[in-house]
Design a protein around this motif. Structure first.
Motif, PDB file in Angstrom:
ATOM      1  N   ALA A 113      18.512  39.976  53.701  1.00 26.45           N
ATOM      2  CA  ALA A 113      18.538  38.565  53.318  1.00 26.45           C
ATOM      3  C   ALA A 113      17.186  37.918  53.568  1.00 26.45           C
ATOM      4  O   ALA A 113      16.669  37.154  52.735  1.00 26.45           O
TER       5      ALA A 113
ATOM      6  N   LEU B 166      14.258  39.336  53.605  1.00 28.73           N
ATOM      7  CA  LEU B 166      13.285  39.785  52.612  1.00 28.73           C
ATOM      8  C   LEU B 166      13.543  39.132  51.261  1.00 28.73           C
ATOM      9  O   LEU B 166      12.614  38.678  50.583  1.00 28.73           O
ATOM     10  N   ALA B 167      14.817  39.089  50.866  1.00 30.80           N
ATOM     11  CA  ALA B 167      15.147  38.493  49.569  1.00 30.80           C
ATOM     12  C   ALA B 167      14.746  37.036  49.534  1.00 30.80           C
ATOM     13  O   ALA B 167      14.187  36.545  48.548  1.00 30.80           O
TER      14      ALA B 167
ATOM     15  N   GLY C 232      12.397  35.727  51.282  1.00 26.94           N
ATOM     16  CA  GLY C 232      10.927  35.703  51.229  1.00 26.94           C
ATOM     17  C   GLY C 232      10.441  35.849  49.808  1.00 26.94           C
ATOM     18  O   GLY C 232       9.565  35.087  49.356  1.00 26.94           O
ATOM     19  N   VAL C 233      11.034  36.787  49.075  1.00 29.00           N
ATOM     20  CA  VAL C 233      10.626  36.992  47.685  1.00 29.00           C
ATOM     21  C   VAL C 233      10.936  35.745  46.873  1.00 29.00           C
ATOM     22  O   VAL C 233      10.116  35.287  46.056  1.00 29.00           O
ATOM     23  N   PHE C 234      12.103  35.192  47.106  1.00 28.87           N
ATOM     24  CA  PHE C 234      12.481  33.985  46.375  1.00 28.87           C
ATOM     25  C   PHE C 234      11.503  32.847  46.656  1.00 28.87           C
ATOM     26  O   PHE C 234      11.046  32.154  45.749  1.00 28.87           O
TER      27      PHE C 234
ATOM     28  N   LEU D  57       8.424  33.098  47.626  1.00 33.09           N
ATOM     29  CA  LEU D  57       7.134  33.418  47.013  1.00 33.09           C
ATOM     30  C   LEU D  57       7.150  33.056  45.528  1.00 33.09           C
ATOM     31  O   LEU D  57       6.244  32.390  45.015  1.00 33.09           O
ATOM     32  N   PHE D  58       8.227  33.463  44.836  1.00 37.43           N
ATOM     33  CA  PHE D  58       8.314  33.177  43.404  1.00 37.43           C
ATOM     34  C   PHE D  58       8.343  31.683  43.158  1.00 37.43           C
ATOM     35  O   PHE D  58       7.647  31.166  42.278  1.00 37.43           O
ATOM     36  N   THR D  59       9.186  30.971  43.931  1.00 36.68           N
ATOM     37  CA  THR D  59       9.315  29.539  43.724  1.00 36.68           C
ATOM     38  C   THR D  59       7.981  28.845  43.956  1.00 36.68           C
ATOM     39  O   THR D  59       7.559  27.974  43.180  1.00 36.68           O
ATOM     40  N   TRP D  60       7.328  29.268  45.024  1.00 34.15           N
ATOM     41  CA  TRP D  60       6.009  28.672  45.318  1.00 34.15           C
ATOM     42  C   TRP D  60       5.054  28.908  44.146  1.00 34.15           C
ATOM     43  O   TRP D  60       4.338  28.015  43.702  1.00 34.15           O
TER      44      TRP D  60
ATOM     45  N   ILE E 149       5.874  29.500  41.011  1.00 29.70           N
ATOM     46  CA  ILE E 149       6.302  28.764  39.807  1.00 29.70           C
ATOM     47  C   ILE E 149       5.874  27.313  39.906  1.00 29.70           C
ATOM     48  O   ILE E 149       5.361  26.719  38.950  1.00 29.70           O
ATOM     49  N   LEU E 150       6.039  26.747  41.095  1.00 27.90           N
ATOM     50  CA  LEU E 150       5.746  25.327  41.247  1.00 27.90           C
ATOM     51  C   LEU E 150       4.248  25.048  41.313  1.00 27.90           C
ATOM     52  O   LEU E 150       3.818  23.947  41.033  1.00 27.90           O
TER      53      LEU E 150
ATOM     54  N   THR F 195       1.858  26.925  39.747  1.00 30.58           N
ATOM     55  CA  THR F 195       1.073  27.395  38.612  1.00 30.58           C
ATOM     56  C   THR F 195       1.240  26.427  37.455  1.00 30.58           C
ATOM     57  O   THR F 195       2.367  26.179  37.030  1.00 30.58           O
TER      58      THR F 195
ATOM     59  N   LEU G 216       1.768  25.128  33.916  1.00 26.62           N
ATOM     60  CA  LEU G 216       2.301  25.782  32.732  1.00 26.62           C
ATOM     61  C   LEU G 216       1.311  25.654  31.578  1.00 26.62           C
ATOM     62  O   LEU G 216       0.587  24.660  31.496  1.00 26.62           O
ATOM     63  N   PRO G 217       1.269  26.669  30.738  1.00 24.33           N
ATOM     64  CA  PRO G 217       0.416  26.530  29.552  1.00 24.33           C
ATOM     65  C   PRO G 217       0.985  25.460  28.640  1.00 24.33           C
ATOM     66  O   PRO G 217       2.163  25.128  28.749  1.00 24.33           O
TER      67      PRO G 217
ATOM     68  N   SER H 101      16.261  37.574  43.253  1.00 24.06           N
ATOM     69  CA  SER H 101      16.360  37.735  44.709  1.00 24.06           C
ATOM     70  C   SER H 101      17.748  38.209  45.110  1.00 24.06           C
ATOM     71  O   SER H 101      17.893  39.059  46.003  1.00 24.06           O
TER      72      SER H 101
ATOM     73  N   LEU I 288      17.888  41.789  44.409  1.00 28.64           N
ATOM     74  CA  LEU I 288      17.138  42.507  45.431  1.00 28.64           C
ATOM     75  C   LEU I 288      17.961  42.656  46.700  1.00 28.64           C
ATOM     76  O   LEU I 288      17.999  43.731  47.319  1.00 28.64           O
ATOM     77  N   PHE I 289      18.644  41.583  47.055  1.00 30.57           N
ATOM     78  CA  PHE I 289      19.499  41.613  48.240  1.00 30.57           C
ATOM     79  C   PHE I 289      20.541  42.713  48.095  1.00 30.57           C
ATOM     80  O   PHE I 289      20.774  43.517  49.010  1.00 30.57           O
TER      81      PHE I 289
ATOM     82  N   LEU J 159       5.438  41.278  49.013  1.00 31.80           N
ATOM     83  CA  LEU J 159       5.245  40.045  49.789  1.00 31.80           C
ATOM     84  C   LEU J 159       3.812  39.941  50.297  1.00 31.80           C
ATOM     85  O   LEU J 159       3.204  38.862  50.270  1.00 31.80           O
TER      86      LEU J 159
END
Lengths: 188, 98, 604
Positions: A95, A97-98, A100-102, A104-107, A109-110, A112, A114-115, B14, B17-18, C593
């Motif tokens: 949980a 790690l998941a 953390g990945v989420f 990272l992605f959200t950060w 997305i927010l 970057t 958008l073109p 995610s 992944l979980f 990560l």
């Protein structure tokens, strides 16, 4: 406003379905939850004006993959009627790690920009077909080769090897001997 | 709106992944992988709409086809695994240990 | 007359012998035919002689020096070049080499006529190769090319000494010559390295603070090549080669390469007074030592070989005392008269099929041309007034006296006496003595064996009278004057001849022979050889032991350590490969990560 409400319904259903897919104890249930998730994804595609893709999603995924998965479960159940074992391993770490990945992605997305958006309007099935047979023709052909290879490969991997060539009694020396299983499921 | 779709896809990914990290059953792992591939498709379609081009959906279709292929191969492997070990628990299959 | 520039003549002198050698080496039917091969080589030698003569004629008339180089290697500190350097020094040496080489090749036609055809062709292939090597040494524009030529003539020396390689003593002698000179050549190589690190080039005109180191290292090579004590040991053994080879390589040209190096690098040697001192002493000692051994030798070639050592000692001593003109002039005259002596000795040996002077006797009557030319050479060597050796030896002695080096001067004077004595001994026994039974059927060789003797006799006899122009070639002035040193030397020379006449022609004063008994014992015992052999072996064993220890306990240990570390590391790393799929997925996600974190921290 309507778009947001529709999105909210689809998103909520999707997330609940997905959550159940990965947490359901009974694997058959998990497959059914996956079916819901994939169907709701198709609904999401409709919201994204990708109607052709939505249909494909229902046909291929919800129809094909789901059936495949159920077959997989049934073929690998040891004893009829017993619940498929599906315990989880080390949930807190996974949980973390998941999440953390989420994060990272959200950060990303927010943060970057958008073109610039292109012209609106739905993409028709005709356009998709045209694109397949012009710009992406090579990839399209390669994909058909891939599917053929997968078909052959899947059969080759899964087929039983009980039909050894005649005249070759016993195992060849030096070859790794795998435990043979007969059709009733017991070790040979 | 665009970013909402992307975040939704990230959430789906995610969750997949979980599942990938927690499932012991090989079929469960395959399910999780399907979920992650689905999340990728959502991103492709969302961007295709944002740009207003067909490429997003074309790629999504490619992905779909490849995912189906992968599911077929994965299941073949699961069956093979089952035939050899009488179970499909990936934790027990550690013959590759160094 | 061909209209060629000096550079083109020089190229001709350089490339034609090489072409001949390559053709003879590659076209084996030609080489194995013997006679035709000799013809090819002789044509090359003749072209070379013509080119050298034209060049010398030009320089005698005051031609401008020519220096033509082509880039060879791009070194760390600059360009390394090969090419041709033409000035009085190189042009005169070129002619000396050309004349002697031509004479020797003609002489060999008769001398080696009975050899197998294949061997005959092989001999001439190497003769051509030698000519090219020596020319590239002489014409070198820098010390590196000189070194290349130096090594090449060393190789030719090895090959030609071992011409009769099926004879164990010849094969051994060739190997010994090679080893001893190679050992000494390390000095030249090290000297060049030191010179290069200090000046960034291989110029002999360089000014450097390391001159003493460089020249001392060079002198080690000179000692090897020019057979100076205690590295002279290979030269007497080298007499195992055919006599014409001894005349060309081991009397006239190759052994003089050491002296030539000192003449060439005179600007460097002038910066190192210490080296000069060392050279004077070693040269003078060699002159005396070798001359005294020559007295007791009974083999005519050995007498001449030790005589060569001795005469080279004179040159080295002269160069050490700064008498460059004397040293170089003696090199020139010595090349002619010693080549003459060797070829004439070859004629005598050919006649009686023996090297022993006691087997000869009264040969002057039977071989008048050979005998008389031998006597001319002997008189020149003994420094008989009027002969070429007299003038050059006088210059050397004057030079050493001028430096106030009295002890070396005394050695050289005694050496001059001994030289006259031992040459008198050979002449009175072999040419004028009672006929031996071996000499009963002796007869003169053919025209090819007479012509070179007559040609070489001319400069041996008369070169001294052309000392002025020759000195002019090298940028020196020469005025003949007979000081007390020259008078003493002449008197000692005459005394030596007289004594030998008394002892060997009249049979008197035999008691004096006993005086040379210890020298004879020393020469026979080979003490110097044993010293080297033992030292070499012990040194190599100690060195080898040290290297073996280093190899076993340092290098091997290092290798073992690396191996152990790899094993230990692998043992720890194998835990990473758990075989559990989930662990690999964890690793992938952790990597994702980390990458994301890195991208977040260092955007762009």
């Amino acid at each position: 406003m309507m778009a947001w409400i529709a999105f909210g319904i689809v998103a909520a259903t999707l997330l609940v379905g997905a959550f159940r897919v990965v947490t359901a104890r009974n694997l058959v249930h998990a497959v059914l939850w996956l079916g819901l998730t994939l169907a709701m994804t198709a609904a999401g595609y409709v919201l994204l004006e990708a109607t052709f893709l939505a249909v494909m999603q229902l046909l291929l995924y919800t129809g094909g993959v789901l059936t495949l998965m159920l077959f997989g479960i049934m073929l690998t159940r040891r004893v009829e009627g017993v619940e498929v074992p599906n315990e989880a391993a080390n949930r807190p770490r996974a949980a973390a790690l998941a999440l953390g990945v989420f994060a990272l992605f959200t950060w990303a997305i927010l943060n970057t920009p958008l073109p610039p958006a292109g012209p609106g309007g739905a993409v028709t099935a005709q356009q998709i077909g045209h694109s397949f047979l012009t710009d992406h023709l090579l990839a399209f052909e390669l994909l058909s080769v891939l599917l053929l290879a997968v078909m052959v490969g899947a059969i080759a991997i899964a087929r039983t090897r009980d039909h050894a060539p005649a005249g070759q009694g016993g195992h060849r020396p030096g070859r790794r001997v795998l435990p043979k299983v007969n059709q009733k499921g017991g070790a040979a | 709106m665009m970013q909402a779709w992307l975040i939704l896809a990230a959430a789906l990914f995610s969750l997949g992944l979980f599942g990938l990290l927690t499932r012991r059953n090989a079929v469960g792992i395959l399910l999780s992988v399907e979920l992650m591939a689905n999340a990728v498709n959502v991103v492709l379609v969302a961007f295709g709409r944002w740009h207003g081009v067909a490429d997003g959906q074309v790629f999504a279709l490619f992905t779909t086809a490849i995912t189906v292929a992968e599911a077929a191969i994965g299941l073949a492997l699961v069956i093979l695994l089952y035939r050899q070990r009488q179970d499909v628990l990936v934790d027990a299959a550690t013959e590759m240990r160094g | 007359m061909l209209e060629l520039t000096p550079l083109q003549w020089a190229q001709l002198a350089l490339w034609v012998p090489l072409l001949s050698a390559v053709v003879l080496a590659a076209v084996w039917p030609l080489r194995k035919a013997g006679g035709p091969a000799a013809g090819v080589s002789l044509v090359a030698a003749t072209v070379n002689l013509a080119a050298a003569a034209v060049l010398l004629f030009g320089w005698l008339n005051g031609a401008e020096d020519v220096r033509h180089t082509a880039p060879w290697l791009i070194g760390g500190q600059g360009l390394i070049e090969l090419g041709v350097h033409l000035d009085g020094v190189s042009v005169s040496m070129l002619l000396v080499v050309a004349v002697v080489a031509w004479g020797v090749q003609v002489f060999s036609l008769g001398y080696l006529a009975d050899e197998p055809k294949a061997g005959f062709g092989r001999y001439y292939t190497w003769q051509s190769l030698f000519l090219f090597s020596m020319n590239s040494l002489v014409l070198a524009p820098n010390l590196l090319q000189l070194f290349l030529g130096w090594e090449l003539v060393g190789l030719c020396s090895y090959l030609l000494i071992g011409y009769w390689f099926t004879k164990p003593s010849a094969a051994k002698a060739a190997l010994k010559a090679f080893w001893v000179t190679k050992f000494a050549d390390m000095g030249l190589l090290l000297g060049l390295i030191v010179l290069y690190t200090h000046t960034g080039g291989f110029e002999w005109t360089a000014t450097t603070t390391a001159a003493t180191t460089v020249t001392l290292l060079f002198f080690l090579a000179v000692m090897g090549k020019s057979a100076q004590f205690p590295l002279h040991i290979w030269l007497p053994d080298a007499m195992e080669g055919p006599t014409p080879v001894s005349a060309l390589l081991h009397a006239a040209t190759m052994v003089a390469a050491g002296v030539f190096l000192v003449v060439r690098a005179a600007p460097l040697f002038a910066q190192a007074p210490l080296t000069g001192e060392v050279m004077t002493w070693i040269g003078a000692f060699t002159a005396l030592f070798a001359a005294s051994i020559a007295v007791v030798q009974t083999d005519i070639k050995k007498v001449l070989a030790y005589s060569t050592c001795s005469q080279l000692g004179y040159m080295v001593a002269a160069l050490g005392s700064g008498a460059v003109l004397g040293g170089y002039f003696h090199l020139t005259t010595h090349a002619f008269f010693k080549a003459l002596l060797f070829l004439a000795a070859g004629g005598l040996i050919h006649a009686v099929h023996s090297n022993e002077i006691s087997h000869m006797g009264g040969l002057l009557k039977k071989l008048p041309v050979t005998g008389w030319t031998f006597i001319i050479g002997a008189l020149a060597l003994a420094g008989f007034p009027g002969f070429s050796g007299f003038f050059s030896k006088d210059l050397i002695l004057e030079g050493v006296a001028h430096q106030g080096q009295w002890v070396p001067l005394a050695m050289l004077l005694v050496g001059a006496f001994l030289t006259a004595f031992y040459m008198g001994r050979v002449v009175f026994i072999a040419l004028l003595g009672a006929p031996s039974e071996h000499a009963a059927h002796a007869h003169e060789g053919g025209g090819s064996m007479k012509l070179p003797l007559l040609v070489l006799a001319v400069p041996a006899l008369a070169l001294g009278f052309f000392a002025g122009p020759v000195a002019g070639l090298w940028g020196h002035e020469y005025h003949f004057h007979l000081g007390w040193v020259g008078l003493t030397a002449s008197a000692l020379g005459l005394a030596g001849i007289g004594l030998s006449w008394v002892m060997f022609a009249k049979g008197g004063a035999q008691g004096l022979l006993a005086a040379f008994a210890p020298v004879g014992a020393l020469a026979r015992s080979g003490a110097v050889d044993r010293l080297w052999a033992t030292g070499y072996r012990q040194g190599l064993q100690v060195l080898g032991g040290a290297i073996a220890w280093l190899d076993r306990y340092v290098i091997d240990a290092l290798m073992n350590l690396i191996g152990y570390l790899s094993l230990a590391l692998g043992d720890r790393l194998r835990a990473v490969q758990t075989g559990n799929v989930r662990d690999y997925v964890y690793a992938v996600v952790a990597g994702l990560l980390l990458l994301g974190a890195w991208g977040a921290m260092f955007p762009g």
